[in-house]
Structures are given as C-alpha cells and as structure tokens.
Scaffold this motif. Structure first.
Motif, PDB file in Angstrom:
ATOM      1  N   ILE A 152      74.727  48.630  34.195  1.00  0.00           N
ATOM      2  CA  ILE A 152      73.623  48.054  33.745  1.00  0.00           C
ATOM      3  C   ILE A 152      72.886  47.563  34.620  1.00  0.00           C
ATOM      4  N   ARG A 153      71.925  48.671  35.271  1.00  0.00           N
ATOM      5  CA  ARG A 153      71.071  48.274  36.708  1.00  0.00           C
ATOM      6  C   ARG A 153      69.508  47.906  35.971  1.00  0.00           C
ATOM      7  N   LEU A 154      69.057  46.583  36.752  1.00  0.00           N
ATOM      8  CA  LEU A 154      68.065  45.404  35.930  1.00  0.00           C
ATOM      9  C   LEU A 154      67.073  45.594  37.788  1.00  0.00           C
ATOM     10  N   GLU A 155      66.042  46.597  37.699  1.00  0.00           N
ATOM     11  CA  GLU A 155      65.465  47.119  38.600  1.00  0.00           C
ATOM     12  C   GLU A 155      63.865  46.362  37.996  1.00  0.00           C
ATOM     13  N   THR A 156      62.628  45.819  39.177  1.00  0.00           N
ATOM     14  CA  THR A 156      62.155  45.260  38.629  1.00  0.00           C
ATOM     15  C   THR A 156      60.284  45.900  39.757  1.00  0.00           C
ATOM     16  N   GLN A 157      59.542  46.355  39.311  1.00  0.00           N
ATOM     17  CA  GLN A 157      58.526  46.962  39.876  1.00  0.00           C
ATOM     18  C   GLN A 157      58.120  46.083  41.873  1.00  0.00           C
ATOM     19  N   CYS A 158      58.146  46.827  42.823  1.00  0.00           N
ATOM     20  CA  CYS A 158      57.976  46.086  43.446  1.00  0.00           C
ATOM     21  C   CYS A 158      59.330  45.537  44.772  1.00  0.00           C
ATOM     22  N   SER A 159      59.913  45.219  43.813  1.00  0.00           N
ATOM     23  CA  SER A 159      61.608  44.375  44.373  1.00  0.00           C
ATOM     24  C   SER A 159      62.040  44.918  44.653  1.00  0.00           C
ATOM     25  N   GLU A 160      62.856  44.367  45.674  1.00  0.00           N
ATOM     26  CA  GLU A 160      64.694  44.964  45.931  1.00  0.00           C
ATOM     27  C   GLU A 160      65.783  44.729  45.710  1.00  0.00           C
ATOM     28  N   ARG A 161      65.791  44.017  45.082  1.00  0.00           N
ATOM     29  CA  ARG A 161      66.380  42.960  43.863  1.00  0.00           C
ATOM     30  C   ARG A 161      66.664  44.601  42.922  1.00  0.00           C
TER      31      ARG A 161
END
Length: 198
Positions: free
Chosen positions: A68-77
């Motif tokens: 699973i990919r967990l991404e956050t808006q505005c973040s590169e993590r």
C-alpha cells in the motif's frame, strides 16, 4: 486433440491455458482519498492505493497485492505498507505495516527516535486479515510516528516531509475497488496549487 489430466491441477492448467488471453486472475486498483490533519496541524488530502490480482476459487494460487502506498498532499514522504508476502517487508514485526526510518521518524508516544524495528504505520487486522490481498473496502489505519522534521533543506529549497498526524485511534479508510485499466481506476490527483512555500 486429447489432453491427459493428472488430477485437478492438470485440469486447472488446461483451463488457464484456454483462458490465456484474459488470464486466470482479475486485476484491480484500490484507492482512497480523504482529508486529514498532518503532524504540523495542516489539513491535507491523504491518498492510499494498491493493486491486486484475484484468482478464481478453483485456481491454485492465492490472491496477491502490491504494498500500500500512503501519500500526503504537498509532501514528498511516501510510506510503503507491506506484509510478509512482500520481498521488501521491514523488520518491525508481523502484520501489514511500515517501519520507521532512523533520522526521519520519532515514536509519537515517547518522542524517542524511531528505528527500522519500530512500527510507524499499520493496518488494523481482524482474524481473517492476513495480508494486503485480504483488505476489504473499509479498514483501520493506525499512525504511531511523527516526522523527525517536517521540512528539510535540499540546496536552497525546503522539502516537505510531513504526513498523517499520529493518533491512538485508527483512521477509518473507505477504499474503492475498480478493474485495473479502466478510466475509473485512475488515481485522484492532489491539488498542488494548495501547497504553499513557507
């Protein structure tokens, strides 16, 4: 033409050969997008996504899924949440989880630096949930870490590394499941115009 079958496995192999154009598996994209607070207190869109291959009940292989990919808006993590079936699964125990990284994460409850042996993100598991391939349309996501630093310097630029705010209560995620390759399988995009430079 005649076929010699050696039990059920031979029949299955022939059936799959006959269905070769479509394959024996059905392929899906799973995703969810929801607003949530980051560790810095900003409201951002959070996206989770993964791919799966599901086999008919008569087929010998088990269902499979990507991490699973967990991404956050505005973040590169980007978090990769894995299980024991993934070759790059971390050393922070069993289950569906992502391990912390030294120098990048801290354990929220203690403030101590996280290591590769600490679970930072985990999918809450019920009795029937053994891996990512078993996840249904709704699941709990528990975040136990915060970033060591919300931003870091890359040359003259500041790069955002923030992510979903840690919480002792799991976030409830409602994921869509759509056939891969269709228009509806396209992941929702982040609105990057909302990302402000500090």
């Amino acid at each position: 033409m005649t076929f010699a079958f050696s039990g059920r496995s031979g029949l299955v192999a022939v059936l799959c050969s006959l269905l070769l154009l479509n394959g024996c598996a059905s392929y899906y994209t799973h995703y969810a997008m929801f607003p949530a607070e980051t560790s810095a207190g900003e409201t951002r869109q959070v996206r989770v996504s993964w791919q799966s291959a599901e086999y008919p009940g008569w087929w010998l292989a088990n269902n499979k899924a990507t991490p699973i990919r967990l991404e956050t808006q505005c973040s590169e993590r980007v978090w990769r949440i894995t299980d024991q079936n993934h070759s790059d699964s971390g050393a922070c125990g069993e289950g569906i989880r992502a391990c912390g990284e030294a120098g990048k994460d801290r354990i929220a409850a203690t403030g101590q630096p996280a290591t590769g042996k600490d679970v930072c993100v985990a999918v809450e598991q019920g009795a029937t949930l053994q891996g990512v391939a078993d996840i249904g349309s709704s699941f709990g996501l528990l975040v136990s870490c915060r970033p060591e630093s919300v931003v870091f310097k890359r040359g003259d630029d500041e790069v955002n590394m923030d992510y979903l705010r840690p919480s002792p209560v799991a976030y409830t995620v409602h994921a869509r499941k759509v056939p891969r390759g269709t228009l509806s399988a396209r992941l929702p995009s982040f609105n990057e115009s909302e990302c402000k430079e500090d």
